[in-house]
Design an enzyme around this catalytic site. Sequence first.
Site, PDB file in Angstrom:
ATOM      1  N   HIS A   1     110.139-103.861 -32.184  1.00  0.00           N
ATOM      2  CA  HIS A   1     111.227-104.622 -31.576  1.00  0.00           C
ATOM      3  C   HIS A   1     110.801-105.171 -30.216  1.00  0.00           C
ATOM      4  CE1 HIS A   1     114.670-102.474 -33.984  1.00  0.00           C
ATOM      5  NE2 HIS A   1     113.619-102.759 -34.731  1.00  0.00           N
TER       6      HIS A   1
ATOM      7  N   ASP B   1     119.254-105.055 -29.742  1.00  0.00           N
ATOM      8  CA  ASP B   1     118.834-104.972 -31.142  1.00  0.00           C
ATOM      9  C   ASP B   1     119.898-104.204 -31.925  1.00  0.00           C
ATOM     10  OD1 ASP B   1     118.395-102.327 -30.435  1.00  0.00           O
ATOM     11  OD2 ASP B   1     116.211-102.432 -30.565  1.00  0.00           O
TER      12      ASP B   1
END
Length: 479
Positions: A27, A125
């Site tokens: 990520h 996220d």
Amino acid sequence: MGSLPERKPACTARPRVVLLCSPCMGHLIPFAELARRLVSDHGLAATLLFASATSPPSEQYLAVAAALPDAVDLVALPPPPPDLLPSSAPERARVELAVASNLPRVRELARELAADAPLAALVVDMVGVPARGVAAEMGVPFYMFFTSPWMTLSLFLHLPGIDAARAGEHRDATEPIRLPGCVPIHAHELPASMLADRSSDTYAGFLSMAKAVKGVDGILVNTSRDIEPAVGEGLGGLELPVHPVGPLVWTRPVGVDRDHDCMRWLDRQPRRSVVYVSFGSGGTLTWQQTAELARGLELGQCRFIWAVKRPHQSSTIGAFFGTQKGEDISLDFLPEGFMERTRGMGFVTQSWTPQTAILGHPSVGCFVTHCGWNSILESVTNGVPMIAWPLYAEQNMNAAMLEVQVGVAVRAKVGVDRFTSKEEVVSAIQRVIVGKEAERMRKRASELKDKVVHALSKDGCSTRTLAQIAKSWKCINRK
């Protein structure tokens, strides 16, 4: 890169986007690139908060931090206290705790930043959705940046409906899940969280996370319609704006990786002759599978670069949170004499490798990959066909999409106990390097490269989409 930016007069300060990333290296890389683009291309300031799970930070985190421009402020949040969760706890639980334990600090930092410059948005996220309250308190748009493909996001958004309609365990289903515009998803290709018992905390947490996404104002996805034409389709009554802004891959200054030993080695190899082997920052093989892969590379007599990691007998994500300096760097897990027999033909390294630069080198003709989305996008943007060797998360789904729908990969065949033989290693490499099938994949990979490079150009669709989002954040901020 561990502190907040210096104060500037509020009248001259750019509107600032705060980004919150969970402790997943897969990520952090696209988050860093998103922050860089918001700053360099769209006139915003950016502070990227990384919710650490380890102390000190991993080698991979430090590499990303060193590559970020000064205009992006990267702040490592402290890992959770050890007494809250043992290091032996599942990675999913440690990831969620790293974010949850830092929410008070995120709120505090957001207030401090807002005192210096207007906040334009909070971007998180999928693990960071519980930070919604911070965005509401600050009165800014709350967006999720989904760092995996649209197909995975579509499955995630449809999960509450699938859960309500299905009886029994997902892993026992005989009919695949069919999502609009996506390849059918068979039971064995589902993410581990869906393969768990539906009565388990793992599955319950995943389902709860999927339901919570309805609270975001919009979703940025690290993909493009050239790769996934169905982006945003089939959401039914779920009125969520979905914006493809990818592929966002790690950008480093031109020439910064040229001094790496592997790049000098590549310079001496013939065009499209080298197989690059890497299972990402977190993926690990068993001792037996690592040795068998080595035997396959040797048996095939192919040139190769292998970014190898120490095997892990019980986990395919044994390096999920990255590696630390000083860890065991011996190669005693490779077959005896392997290094000597492949000297000159292969390049083996346990240190960090400049993957984007490697894939962009004309000598590389094939990428053996775990099918992490970052690695796929880096391969696509460089026009390199792949051998798909999925290990965890949504990687089996990615492999199916690459082979069946996108047409730029072959899947490595697995036998008993998910084991891939040395003969299959040789066969898969041959399919991608030589012959009509290889020629077809190279042609398709080259066409796709041109399309995604254009999508990210000044007038490309992904660039325009992100520009529109940034403009809307600025307008809301001015109001």
